[in-house]
Design a protein around this motif. Structure first.
Motif, PDB file in Angstrom:
ATOM      1  N   PRO A 125     -23.665  19.035   1.868  1.00 54.22           N
ATOM      2  CA  PRO A 125     -25.055  19.479   2.025  1.00 54.22           C
ATOM      3  C   PRO A 125     -25.180  20.623   3.023  1.00 54.22           C
ATOM      4  CG  PRO A 125     -24.889  17.101   2.205  1.00 54.22           C
ATOM      5  CD  PRO A 125     -23.501  17.619   2.249  1.00 54.22           C
ATOM      6  N   THR A 126     -26.169  21.489   2.762  1.00 56.08           N
ATOM      7  CA  THR A 126     -26.418  22.614   3.651  1.00 56.08           C
ATOM      8  C   THR A 126     -27.744  22.453   4.395  1.00 56.08           C
ATOM      9  OG1 THR A 126     -27.483  23.837   1.856  1.00 56.08           O
ATOM     10  CG2 THR A 126     -25.122  24.215   2.181  1.00 56.08           C
ATOM     11  N   ALA A 127     -28.498  21.400   4.106  1.00 60.15           N
ATOM     12  CA  ALA A 127     -29.829  21.248   4.705  1.00 60.15           C
ATOM     13  C   ALA A 127     -30.354  19.830   4.517  1.00 60.15           C
ATOM     14  CB  ALA A 127     -30.803  22.230   4.049  1.00 60.15           C
ATOM     15  N   HIS A 128     -31.432  19.561   5.244  1.00 61.95           N
ATOM     16  CA  HIS A 128     -32.253  18.367   4.994  1.00 61.95           C
ATOM     17  C   HIS A 128     -33.563  18.847   4.409  1.00 61.95           C
ATOM     18  CE1 HIS A 128     -29.790  15.405   7.168  1.00 61.95           C
ATOM     19  NE2 HIS A 128     -29.487  16.397   7.969  1.00 61.95           N
ATOM     20  N   MET A 129     -33.947  18.334   3.249  1.00 64.57           N
ATOM     21  CA  MET A 129     -35.203  18.798   2.652  1.00 64.57           C
ATOM     22  C   MET A 129     -36.205  17.659   2.524  1.00 64.57           C
ATOM     23  SD  MET A 129     -33.906  19.702  -1.175  1.00 64.57           S
ATOM     24  CE  MET A 129     -33.431  18.433  -2.354  1.00 64.57           C
ATOM     25  N   PHE A 130     -37.474  18.035   2.408  1.00 66.76           N
ATOM     26  CA  PHE A 130     -38.590  17.082   2.399  1.00 66.76           C
ATOM     27  C   PHE A 130     -38.495  16.153   3.618  1.00 66.76           C
ATOM     28  CE2 PHE A 130     -37.977  18.624  -1.882  1.00 66.76           C
ATOM     29  CZ  PHE A 130     -39.260  19.037  -2.200  1.00 66.76           C
ATOM     30  N   TYR A 131     -38.221  16.796   4.759  1.00 67.43           N
ATOM     31  CA  TYR A 131     -37.887  16.079   5.987  1.00 67.43           C
ATOM     32  C   TYR A 131     -39.100  15.390   6.610  1.00 67.43           C
ATOM     33  CZ  TYR A 131     -35.373  15.265  10.400  1.00 67.43           C
ATOM     34  OH  TYR A 131     -34.769  14.700  11.492  1.00 67.43           O
ATOM     35  N   GLU A 132     -40.324  15.827   6.229  1.00 67.95           N
ATOM     36  CA  GLU A 132     -41.514  15.221   6.845  1.00 67.95           C
ATOM     37  C   GLU A 132     -41.658  13.745   6.501  1.00 67.95           C
ATOM     38  OE1 GLU A 132     -44.898  18.579   7.381  1.00 67.95           O
ATOM     39  OE2 GLU A 132     -44.133  18.372   5.357  1.00 67.95           O
ATOM     40  N   THR A 133     -41.120  13.338   5.368  1.00 72.50           N
ATOM     41  CA  THR A 133     -41.257  11.931   4.983  1.00 72.50           C
ATOM     42  C   THR A 133     -39.984  11.137   5.281  1.00 72.50           C
ATOM     43  OG1 THR A 133     -40.736  12.617   2.717  1.00 72.50           O
ATOM     44  CG2 THR A 133     -43.057  12.274   3.242  1.00 72.50           C
ATOM     45  N   ARG A 134     -39.203  11.641   6.241  1.00 74.02           N
ATOM     46  CA  ARG A 134     -37.951  10.957   6.604  1.00 74.02           C
ATOM     47  C   ARG A 134     -38.216   9.545   7.123  1.00 74.02           C
ATOM     48  NH1 ARG A 134     -39.564  14.446  10.284  1.00 74.02           N
ATOM     49  NH2 ARG A 134     -39.600  13.947  12.511  1.00 74.02           N
ATOM     50  N   MET A 135     -37.230   8.692   6.915  1.00 73.76           N
ATOM     51  CA  MET A 135     -37.286   7.329   7.432  1.00 73.76           C
ATOM     52  C   MET A 135     -36.487   7.191   8.721  1.00 73.76           C
ATOM     53  SD  MET A 135     -37.000   5.352   3.775  1.00 73.76           S
ATOM     54  CE  MET A 135     -36.917   3.694   4.442  1.00 73.76           C
ATOM     55  N   LEU A 136     -35.752   8.243   9.081  1.00 77.30           N
ATOM     56  CA  LEU A 136     -35.084   8.267  10.387  1.00 77.30           C
ATOM     57  C   LEU A 136     -34.870   9.713  10.788  1.00 77.30           C
ATOM     58  CD1 LEU A 136     -31.293   7.322  10.048  1.00 77.30           C
ATOM     59  CD2 LEU A 136     -32.703   8.168   8.185  1.00 77.30           C
ATOM     60  N   ASP A 137     -34.783   9.942  12.109  1.00 72.68           N
ATOM     61  CA  ASP A 137     -34.511  11.294  12.607  1.00 72.68           C
ATOM     62  C   ASP A 137     -33.015  11.571  12.513  1.00 72.68           C
ATOM     63  OD1 ASP A 137     -37.174  11.693  13.222  1.00 72.68           O
ATOM     64  OD2 ASP A 137     -36.942  10.906  15.261  1.00 72.68           O
ATOM     65  N   ILE A 138     -32.690  12.816  12.137  1.00 77.82           N
ATOM     66  CA  ILE A 138     -31.291  13.207  11.998  1.00 77.82           C
ATOM     67  C   ILE A 138     -30.989  14.270  13.052  1.00 77.82           C
ATOM     68  CG2 ILE A 138     -29.547  14.146  10.435  1.00 77.82           C
ATOM     69  CD1 ILE A 138     -30.742  11.632   9.269  1.00 77.82           C
ATOM     70  N   ASN A 139     -30.005  14.012  13.876  1.00 83.07           N
ATOM     71  CA  ASN A 139     -29.653  14.980  14.921  1.00 83.07           C
ATOM     72  C   ASN A 139     -28.357  15.694  14.568  1.00 83.07           C
ATOM     73  OD1 ASN A 139     -31.847  14.478  16.783  1.00 83.07           O
ATOM     74  ND2 ASN A 139     -30.914  12.477  17.081  1.00 83.07           N
ATOM     75  N   ASP A 140     -28.362  16.416  13.465  1.00 82.49           N
ATOM     76  CA  ASP A 140     -27.184  17.212  13.120  1.00 82.49           C
ATOM     77  C   ASP A 140     -27.557  18.704  13.167  1.00 82.49           C
ATOM     78  OD1 ASP A 140     -28.603  17.717  10.818  1.00 82.49           O
ATOM     79  OD2 ASP A 140     -27.214  16.706   9.468  1.00 82.49           O
ATOM     80  N   GLU A 141     -26.598  19.535  12.797  1.00 83.05           N
ATOM     81  CA  GLU A 141     -26.798  20.983  12.940  1.00 83.05           C
ATOM     82  C   GLU A 141     -27.498  21.599  11.733  1.00 83.05           C
ATOM     83  OE1 GLU A 141     -23.110  20.427  10.594  1.00 83.05           O
ATOM     84  OE2 GLU A 141     -24.071  19.399  12.298  1.00 83.05           O
ATOM     85  N   LEU A 142     -27.727  20.833  10.686  1.00 83.23           N
ATOM     86  CA  LEU A 142     -28.332  21.391   9.472  1.00 83.23           C
ATOM     87  C   LEU A 142     -29.828  21.630   9.660  1.00 83.23           C
ATOM     88  CD1 LEU A 142     -26.602  19.163   6.740  1.00 83.23           C
ATOM     89  CD2 LEU A 142     -25.896  21.424   7.573  1.00 83.23           C
ATOM     90  N   GLY A 143     -30.350  22.645   8.965  1.00 83.21           N
ATOM     91  CA  GLY A 143     -31.771  22.948   9.022  1.00 83.21           C
ATOM     92  C   GLY A 143     -32.595  21.828   8.400  1.00 83.21           C
ATOM     93  N   LYS A 144     -33.812  21.645   8.949  1.00 83.31           N
ATOM     94  CA  LYS A 144     -34.734  20.626   8.440  1.00 83.31           C
ATOM     95  C   LYS A 144     -35.930  21.356   7.825  1.00 83.31           C
ATOM     96  CE  LYS A 144     -32.146  17.718  11.000  1.00 83.31           C
ATOM     97  NZ  LYS A 144     -31.227  18.654  11.635  1.00 83.31           N
TER      98      LYS A 144
END
Ligand SMILES: [Zn+2]
Ligand SMILES: [Zn+2]
Length: 156
Positions: A125-144
């Protein structure tokens, strides 16, 4: 990378092995999707979704498809034809008939002897998408991103 990416083949399939497919070449998109549709259809916090042009995707199990695959669509996205295995119930791929693209999921790709997904560098993966409805916070280097990567508001 020395070899042409057009030669790369990733194989995947359902849990029981009755349904299998392959995808060739570079994906159009590879991202962790946090949308509510993925959360509900896959019953998980987020999925690793990988998009390919239709020509890159093919089923590799024995015909006829009706023996192993059940297709369905949800009412909010009737143009997306989703396939699941009749035996084990796994969703295996979906065909966006509007854009003529296929989606497959990283978790169902072939593993090496240590359980790692083969060819990870090409399909990670190159990104996290539709991040506003996440069920947990992700602390990686990929764009949100609020929607698709590069085509929506960047959140982080
Ligand atoms: Zn199966
Ligand atoms: Zn999604």
């Amino acid at each position: 990378m020395s070899e042409s990416t057009a030669d790369i083949i990733h194989r995947g399939g359902c849990f029981c092995g009755a349904v299998t497919y392959q995808v060739t070449g570079k994906p159009l998109r590879s991202a962790y999707c946090h949308c509510t549709l993925c959360q509900r259809l896959h019953s998980c916090a987020f999925i690793h979704t990988i998009h390919f042009p239709a020509a890159a995707f093919s089923w590799t199990h024995a015909e006829p498809h009706e023996a192993t695959i059940e297709t369905y669509a949800v009412s909010t996205k009737p143009w997306k034809i989703r396939s699941r295995c009749k035996q084990c119930g796994c969703p295996v791929a979906s065909h966006n008939t509007k854009l003529d693209k296929w989606s497959v999921w990283g978790g169902e790709l072939e593993r090496d002897e240590k359980g790692r997904i083969q060819g990870w560098e090409e399909i990670k993966p190159t990104a996290h998408m539709f991040y506003e409805t996440r069920m947990l916070d992700i602390n990686d280097e990929l764009g949100k991103w609020a929607g698709y990567e590069g085509d929506s508001e960047r959140l982080g």
